[in-house]
Design an enzyme around this catalytic site. Structure first.
Site, PDB file in Angstrom:
ATOM      1  N   HIS A  15      -8.044  -5.054  -0.380  1.00  9.68           N
ATOM      2  CA  HIS A  15      -6.648  -3.963  -0.087  1.00  9.68           C
ATOM      3  C   HIS A  15      -6.184  -5.010   1.581  1.00  9.68           C
ATOM      4  O   HIS A  15      -6.826  -5.271   2.672  1.00  9.68           O
ATOM      5  CB  HIS A  15      -7.409  -2.439  -0.122  1.00  9.68           C
ATOM      6  N   SER A  42       0.947  -1.190   0.232  1.00 13.68           N
ATOM      7  CA  SER A  42      -0.290  -0.024  -0.339  1.00 13.68           C
ATOM      8  C   SER A  42       0.671   1.104  -0.256  1.00 13.68           C
ATOM      9  O   SER A  42       1.567   1.166  -1.041  1.00 13.68           O
ATOM     10  CB  SER A  42      -1.137  -0.003   1.426  1.00 13.68           C
ATOM     11  N   ASP A  90     -10.221  -4.046  -4.139  1.00 17.39           N
ATOM     12  CA  ASP A  90     -10.064  -2.432  -3.690  1.00 17.39           C
ATOM     13  C   ASP A  90      -9.857  -1.552  -5.274  1.00 17.39           C
ATOM     14  O   ASP A  90      -9.830  -1.224  -5.761  1.00 17.39           O
ATOM     15  CB  ASP A  90      -8.258  -3.578  -3.871  1.00 17.39           C
TER      16      ASP A  90
END
Length: 294
Positions: free
Chosen positions: A262, A157, A232
């Site tokens: 995610h 991320s 996501d």
């Protein structure tokens, strides 16, 4: 490549329900809530546990004007390739303690030394503080760790964004690039509606490398493994970056996990997609470094 399994969807649904049912404190302002969240230890029932085959060492990385904390995972006392790994958390949260299943198991299965870094976080240290931490740590590693000269960088991320950005800075500054970058559901574009955006970017000018999809060219970047999740909001970032890397002649492998969320690497105890991805990353590093050695 798409990785699919009938378990992915039900496991994701169950975890999302579990997370939604956790108690919240509506009386806290956002910053107080962030500070409390930073102190929370991960629940091993969903985050998994450290691989017992590796040794760990907590170290301090002394850089100009600051000292960073990191944890080193070793599966061997012999010099091995080094992987610098960066946790997620929207540039404002997260900690190396959140991802010990992944970092320790990648060390064991990938036969690498993993350095898991706690880079500086916003809003106390807004952009480009974290990016500079990652870039400087990549330069620090060769002279301070018992590696064998081969280096990779990766993250999840926000950590994926910092890994990608540090590679762009290294290329543009003419310093040695990592041999490989591994970007897991990375934040690669601007997302003004995201909670972290104002704290991280604010109103300041955005420096080079901070938004990798805005780079004028991706030519010359390291070979890349990109992981995406179908459920996501950042999926399009990964797909767009993969297409640009391929267009600019950078070897890239895009692996998309079907029907999962995610941050799935943070929850390997309950998401088989997370366990699969850790094994895939470890195997990818084995292959990449074996090829470079030969």
């Amino acid at each position: 490549m798409i990785v699919d399994d009938p378990q992915f969807g039900p496991e994701t649904d169950a975890l999302l329900k579990h997370l939604a049912d956790l108690p919240a404190n509506p009386d806290l302002d956002p910053y107080q809530a962030l500070l409390l969240d930073r102190e929370d230890l991960p629940d091993p029932a969903i985050a998994g546990e450290r691989d017992p085959r590796v040794s760990t060492e907590d170290i301090e990385i002394d850089l100009p004007g600051r000292t960073l904390q990191a944890r080193v995972y070793r599966h061997s006392t012999r010099p091995r390739p080094v992987l610098l790994w960066l946790h997620g958390g929207g540039f404002v949260g997260g900690d190396l303690r959140d991802i010990e299943y992944a970092t320790s198991r990648i060390a064991a299965e990938g036969n690498v030394t993993v350095v898991s870094l706690n880079y500086r976080l916003a809003p106390e240290n807004p952009c480009p503080a974290g990016l500079q931490d990652v870039y400087d740590t990549l330069q620090w590693i060769p002279d301070h760790l018992n590696g064998d000269g081969r280096i990779a960088v990766g993250g999840q991320s926000a950590g994926g964004a910092l890994a990608a950005g540090a590679c762009l800075l290294a290329r543009d500054n003419g310093v040695p690039l990592p041999d490989r970058q591994i970007l897991c559901y990375p934040v690669l574009d601007l997302h003004p509606s995201a909670d972290w955006h104002e704290w991280y970017f604010g109103t300041r000018d955005i420096p080079p490398g901070a938004v990798p999809l805005h780079a004028s060219t991706l030519i010359g970047l390291p070979p890349t493994l990109l992981l995406a999740a179908q459920r996501d909001e950042l999926r399009d970032d990964a797909l767009a970056y993969s297409a640009r890397l391929e267009h600019d002649g950078v070897p890239v492998e895009l692996v998309e996990y079907a029907d999962t969320m995610h941050a799935f690497l943070n929850f390997p105890a309950v998401l088989s997609a997370g366990r699969h991805a850790v094994e895939l990353i470890a195997a990818d590093l084995q292959t990449a470094f074996s090829a470079r050695r030969s």
